[in-house]
Structure formats: structure tokens, C-alpha cells
Design an enzyme around this catalytic site. Structure first.
Site, PDB file in Angstrom:
ATOM      1  N   GLU A  91      55.696   8.299 -24.971  1.00  0.00           N
ATOM      2  CA  GLU A  91      56.676   7.272 -25.328  1.00  0.00           C
ATOM      3  C   GLU A  91      57.492   7.683 -26.545  1.00  0.00           C
ATOM      4  OE1 GLU A  91      53.661   3.572 -24.325  1.00  0.00           O
ATOM      5  OE2 GLU A  91      54.745   3.631 -26.204  1.00  0.00           O
ATOM      6  N   CYS A 104      61.211   6.993 -33.144  1.00  0.00           N
ATOM      7  CA  CYS A 104      59.767   7.128 -33.349  1.00  0.00           C
ATOM      8  C   CYS A 104      59.223   8.125 -32.319  1.00  0.00           C
ATOM      9  CB  CYS A 104      59.111   5.761 -33.196  1.00  0.00           C
ATOM     10  SG  CYS A 104      57.340   5.801 -33.433  1.00  0.00           S
ATOM     11  N   CYS A 111      45.118  10.398 -28.235  1.00  0.00           N
ATOM     12  CA  CYS A 111      44.772  10.575 -29.652  1.00  0.00           C
ATOM     13  C   CYS A 111      43.257  10.553 -29.794  1.00  0.00           C
ATOM     14  CB  CYS A 111      45.391   9.439 -30.462  1.00  0.00           C
ATOM     15  SG  CYS A 111      45.069   9.540 -32.229  1.00  0.00           S
ATOM     16  N   CYS A 115      40.978   4.675 -33.673  1.00  0.00           N
ATOM     17  CA  CYS A 115      41.116   3.417 -34.427  1.00  0.00           C
ATOM     18  C   CYS A 115      40.889   2.265 -33.429  1.00  0.00           C
ATOM     19  CB  CYS A 115      42.506   3.315 -35.048  1.00  0.00           C
ATOM     20  SG  CYS A 115      42.884   4.683 -36.161  1.00  0.00           S
ATOM     21  N   CYS A 118      43.803   0.186 -31.653  1.00  0.00           N
ATOM     22  CA  CYS A 118      44.973   0.920 -31.149  1.00  0.00           C
ATOM     23  C   CYS A 118      44.812   1.306 -29.679  1.00  0.00           C
ATOM     24  CB  CYS A 118      45.179   2.169 -31.999  1.00  0.00           C
ATOM     25  SG  CYS A 118      46.524   3.219 -31.433  1.00  0.00           S
ATOM     26  N   GLU A 162      48.050  11.705 -33.641  1.00  0.00           N
ATOM     27  CA  GLU A 162      47.894  11.896 -35.078  1.00  0.00           C
ATOM     28  C   GLU A 162      48.601  13.202 -35.452  1.00  0.00           C
ATOM     29  OE1 GLU A 162      46.924  10.493 -37.955  1.00  0.00           O
ATOM     30  OE2 GLU A 162      47.377  12.446 -38.792  1.00  0.00           O
ATOM     31  N   SER A 193      53.506   9.839 -40.457  1.00  0.00           N
ATOM     32  CA  SER A 193      52.451   8.859 -40.711  1.00  0.00           C
ATOM     33  C   SER A 193      51.093   9.414 -40.285  1.00  0.00           C
ATOM     34  CB  SER A 193      52.762   7.584 -39.925  1.00  0.00           C
ATOM     35  OG  SER A 193      51.741   6.631 -40.104  1.00  0.00           O
ATOM     36  N   SER A 216      48.345   5.228 -42.923  1.00  0.00           N
ATOM     37  CA  SER A 216      47.872   4.020 -42.248  1.00  0.00           C
ATOM     38  C   SER A 216      46.572   3.604 -42.918  1.00  0.00           C
ATOM     39  CB  SER A 216      47.640   4.305 -40.763  1.00  0.00           C
ATOM     40  OG  SER A 216      48.860   4.656 -40.168  1.00  0.00           O
ATOM     41  N   LEU A 217      46.664   2.641 -43.793  1.00  0.00           N
ATOM     42  CA  LEU A 217      45.492   2.265 -44.588  1.00  0.00           C
ATOM     43  C   LEU A 217      44.722   1.144 -43.884  1.00  0.00           C
ATOM     44  CD1 LEU A 217      44.106   2.972 -47.286  1.00  0.00           C
ATOM     45  CD2 LEU A 217      45.405   1.098 -48.328  1.00  0.00           C
ATOM     46  N   HIS A 218      45.371   0.034 -43.688  1.00  0.00           N
ATOM     47  CA  HIS A 218      44.854  -1.092 -42.888  1.00  0.00           C
ATOM     48  C   HIS A 218      43.614  -1.787 -43.438  1.00  0.00           C
ATOM     49  CE1 HIS A 218      47.852   0.373 -40.238  1.00  0.00           C
ATOM     50  NE2 HIS A 218      47.116   1.154 -39.494  1.00  0.00           N
ATOM     51  N   CYS A 335      53.175   1.333 -29.805  1.00  0.00           N
ATOM     52  CA  CYS A 335      51.896   2.018 -29.796  1.00  0.00           C
ATOM     53  C   CYS A 335      51.220   2.199 -28.449  1.00  0.00           C
ATOM     54  CB  CYS A 335      50.932   1.287 -30.713  1.00  0.00           C
ATOM     55  SG  CYS A 335      51.684   0.834 -32.241  1.00  0.00           S
TER      56      CYS A 335
HETATM   57  N1  SAH Z   1      48.121   8.520 -36.148  1.00  0.00           N
HETATM   58  C1  SAH Z   1      49.173   8.186 -37.059  1.00  0.00           C
HETATM   59  C2  SAH Z   1      50.491   7.862 -36.406  1.00  0.00           C
HETATM   60  C3  SAH Z   1      50.489   7.103 -35.124  1.00  0.00           C
HETATM   61  S1  SAH Z   1      50.001   5.400 -35.173  1.00  0.00           S
HETATM   62  C4  SAH Z   1      48.725   7.081 -37.982  1.00  0.00           C
HETATM   63  O1  SAH Z   1      47.620   6.586 -37.831  1.00  0.00           O
HETATM   64  O2  SAH Z   1      49.472   6.740 -38.877  1.00  0.00           O
HETATM   65  C5  SAH Z   1      51.349   4.594 -35.919  1.00  0.00           C
HETATM   66  C6  SAH Z   1      50.993   3.306 -36.627  1.00  0.00           C
HETATM   67  O3  SAH Z   1      50.803   2.236 -35.693  1.00  0.00           O
HETATM   68  C7  SAH Z   1      49.703   3.388 -37.419  1.00  0.00           C
HETATM   69  O4  SAH Z   1      49.864   2.739 -38.648  1.00  0.00           O
HETATM   70  C8  SAH Z   1      48.751   2.635 -36.516  1.00  0.00           C
HETATM   71  O5  SAH Z   1      47.619   2.197 -37.203  1.00  0.00           O
HETATM   72  C9  SAH Z   1      49.629   1.531 -36.018  1.00  0.00           C
HETATM   73  N2  SAH Z   1      49.160   0.802 -34.839  1.00  0.00           N
HETATM   74  C10 SAH Z   1      48.335   1.212 -33.867  1.00  0.00           C
HETATM   75  N3  SAH Z   1      48.155   0.244 -32.947  1.00  0.00           N
HETATM   76  C11 SAH Z   1      48.887  -0.812 -33.348  1.00  0.00           C
HETATM   77  C12 SAH Z   1      49.137  -2.105 -32.809  1.00  0.00           C
HETATM   78  N4  SAH Z   1      48.593  -2.497 -31.682  1.00  0.00           N
HETATM   79  N5  SAH Z   1      49.963  -2.930 -33.487  1.00  0.00           N
HETATM   80  C13 SAH Z   1      50.569  -2.530 -34.627  1.00  0.00           C
HETATM   81  N6  SAH Z   1      50.379  -1.317 -35.176  1.00  0.00           N
HETATM   82  C14 SAH Z   1      49.549  -0.466 -34.550  1.00  0.00           C
END
Ligand code: SAH
Length: 347
Positions: A91, A104, A111, A115, A118, A162, A193, A216-218, A335
Site C-alpha cells: 500500500e 506514505c 512486518c 506490535c 497493528c 519497519e 518512522s 513510534s513510542l505509544h 496501516c
Molecule cells: N514500523 C514503523 C513504521 C510503520 S508503522 C514504526 O513502527 O514506526 C507507522 C505508524 O502507524 C506507527 O506509529 C504504528 O505504530 C502506527 N500504527 C499501526 N497500526 C495502527 C492503527 N491501526 N492505527 C493507527 N496507527 C497505527
């Protein structure tokens, strides 16, 4: 076997010409044809001698990607589902901002980071994307924009995958899109990212181009972060922050921390205060992102009230932060969802 010419950086193409007893500057000429004029046939490269064109044709393909699906959202967001030569789907998303057109990019098929919230990681990583497959995502979108004389001004490597788990190819990709007489996307207009692969953050700090970094801290604590992001068990928050400090020291660039607000998981006032403690004094800003709900996952988007309260705490403590609006939610732009759906349909 012919090579996809889009896999080649300028350095590599220069080497190619030198090895074939050709003038090294042919590489910059070819680059201009590929990335500035965006031709898809060597024969259109009118300042290249016929003999050289014949040898290029023998060794290289100028490929494109099949568009499996294209959806345009009410807010102008455009989602491309591309099919690669081996049938895999990826995508790419074009977002319209007031500052320009941002694309993007996907860096891997699937991946491995796992996470929990995701959709991209559900099947693990199938393979890395090649440099050319990343380049083609940009070129395909740019060629669409060419019809209306618009250009891509920004790139975010935030699609599926990633990027720091496909590091070399992503760095080559960055050099090509940055090439001044080509697509000419300024390093400061590009963001990569990562979920926090610490040694690569350090390496990236030393990379030739000053590209922006997003983490991506979260979650603000290791306990919580390890629950939702597997990678945290390997590279805990303290190590990420140290690597980020190094990146800031080397580049003087401000780092973005992405923080998805997940209902009843990481959206409390306590979490906001912990985040303030963690990031205080760091040259950074926090991007609060609404969660895109996925049917196969139990996670929910937080409420508007809670998102605003979280945001207010960050602001009160002078943390730079934005509460991001959703782009293209009506077309499942986020995503890996479109890919997941299409894969299900094709089963
Ligand atoms: N692997 C990298 C880049 C790809 S993910 C990373 O982790 O940064 C891009 C961003 O989308 C990351 O911040 C990820 O945590 C977030 N993401 C994944 N699934 C998501 C969802 N369902 N809703 C919103 N953000 C999401």
C-alpha cells in the site's frame, strides 16, 4: 537477468558506467531522465549515445507497478494498492496537506515487529522491498500528479514494514528521492518512522542526509510498552531516548514521537504525566494519533474528550504536541487494512 534500474543509486550507476568504459556523467544524465522527466523507455533519453542505450537496454529494465486498486477519499487522500512482480500486495498513500503532497511509503511486505494493535504484522514479514519497489511507489504517485502539474513535496516512510529492518535499501531509496536534479525531495521533507531499533537509530544519526526521525513510542513506561510492542523487550525506552539524544546532537533536528491513543490502555492522565516526565527538555514533539480500529483486534479508539484531556496535559507542561486528525479513514487508508482486506478476498 535484467536489473530494475530503479534499484541503482547514483553512485552505483556511476560505477556501472565506469566499468563499461563509459563516461561517468552518463549516470547523472540517466538519473535526470528517470527522475526529472520520468521517462519509461531508454530510447527517450535523447542525449545518450545509441550504443550506450543499447547496452542499458541489455542490462536494465525500466519497470512500473500494477495498480491493483486505487481509492480516493472525501478529503483527497488517495490510497494505492500495488501488486509487485511476485504478486505480493503493498500500500502507498498520498495525503493532501496545506503544505503540500505527502506520500506514505511501504518498506516491507508484511512486518516482523509484531506490535499488538497493528494489522501489518499479522502475517509477519514476507520479504524486504527492494530499493526500486520503494522508488516506484513514489514514481507511480508522482506520475499521477504530473497530469495536474503537481509534485510530491514530502515523503514519510511510515507505511507497512519497519524501515530500520530493511536499512540499507531504505537509505539507498532516500538518496535517490533526494537527488537534486530528479524528484528533489529535500531531506528535511522526509521522515522515517521506527518502532525503536536502537542501533539503527544511532547509525541513522550518522547518515549523510539529515532526514527527520519519528519514533513510534505509544507508551510512556517499559511495562506498558512491552505489553503492546514486542520490540520494547529488546530495546527499552531508556535506550531509545539515549539514541534519540545522540541523533539530536548529531543533526540538530527535532524528533517526533508518535503516540496512538488506545482506549483504556495508554490514554490516562497518569500516562500523559509520565510522558511529560520522559520527554521534558528533549528537542521533540509528540504526535497524538487516533487509532484506526481493525476488526481482528480488540483495541479501540479513545474518546474525543480523553484525547483532548491528554493533549491538554502535554501542552500545560510545555511539550510540543499535536492532536492529529484522521486522514482517509473512509478508505481504510491506515496501516495495512486495504492490503489485509484484498488478501482475504483473494484467498
Ligand atoms: N514500523 C514503523 C513504521 C510503520 S508503522 C514504526 O513502527 O514506526 C507507522 C505508524 O502507524 C506507527 O506509529 C504504528 O505504530 C502506527 N500504527 C499501526 N497500526 C495502527 C492503527 N491501526 N492505527 C493507527 N496507527 C497505527
Amino acid at each position: 537477468m535484467k536489473e530494475n534500474i530503479y534499484n541503482y543509486t547514483l553512485d552505483k550507476l556511476t560505477q556501472y558506467f565506469v566499468m563499461h568504459n563509459e563516461k561517468p556523467f552518463r549516470a547523472t544524465q540517466v538519473f535526470e531522465w528517470l527522475y526529472r522527466y520520468r521517462v519509461n523507455d531508454f530510447k527517450q533519453m535523447t542525449n545518450i549515445p545509441k550504443k550506450t542505450i543499447a547496452s542499458l537496454e541489455e542490462n536494465f529494465d525500466i519497470l512500473s507497478l500494477d495498480i491493483a486498486q486505487k481509492q480516493v477519499s472525501a478529503d483527497g487522500t488517495c490510497k494505492y494498492l500495488f501488486r509487485l512482480a511476485d504478486g505480493r500486495l503493498i500500500e502507498t498513500v498520498l495525503m493532501r496537506h496545506n503544505y503540500g503532497n505527502s506520500v506514505c511509503i511501504t518498506s516491507e511486505v508484511g512486518c516482523n515487529m509484531g506490535c499488538v494493535f497493528c494489522a501489518s504484522g499479522e502475517l509477519g514479514k514476507i520479504r524486504n522491498l527492494t530499493v526500486g519497489e520503494m522508488i516506484l511507489q513514489v514514481l507511480m504517485v508522482q506520475k499521477d500528479l504530473d497530469h495536474s502539474f503537481q509534485r510530491i513535496s514530502n515523503i514519510v516512510v511510515m507505511g507497512i514494514g519497519e524501515p530500520f529492518d530493511n536499512y540499507e535499501a531504505v537509505m539507498a531509496f532516500l538518496k535517490i528521492v533526494n537527488y537534486p536534479k530528479g524528484l528533489e525531495i529535500g531531506a528535511r521533507h522526509i521522515t522515517v518512522s521506527t518502532c525503536g531499533i536502537v542501533p539503527k537509530i544511532v547509525e541513522f544519526a550518522d547518515f549523510d542526509l539529515q532526514v527527520n526521525l519519528a519514533i513510534s513510542l505509544h507508551a510512556p513506561s517499559d511495562n506498558l510498552r512491552s505489553e503492546i510492542m514486542k520490540i520494547n523487550k529488546k530495546y527499552p525506552i531508556k535506550e531509545i531516548i539515549e539514541a534519540v539524544r545522540y541523533y539530536i546532537a548529531k543533526t540538530s533536528r527535532r524528533v517526533t514521537f508518535e503516540y496512538i491513543l488506545l482506549k483504556d490502555i495508554n490514554d490516562s492522565k497518569e500516562c500523559a504525566l509520565q510522558l511529560v516526565d520522559l520527554l521534558k527538555g528533549l528537542n521533540c514533539y509528540v504526535n497524538l494519533i487516533p487509532y484506526n480500529e481493525i476488526t481482528t483486534k480488540p483495541y479501540k479508539q479513545t474518546t474525543k474528550e480523553k484525547a483532548e484531556a491528554f493533549f491538554a496535559i502535554l501542552k500545560k507542561h510545555n511539550l510540543n504536541a499535536t492532536l492529529r486528525m484522521e486522514h482517509g479513514a473512509d478508505i481504510m487508508a491506515a496501516c495495512g487494512q486495504l492490503r489485509a482486506q484484498k488478501m482475504k478476498e483473494e484467498k
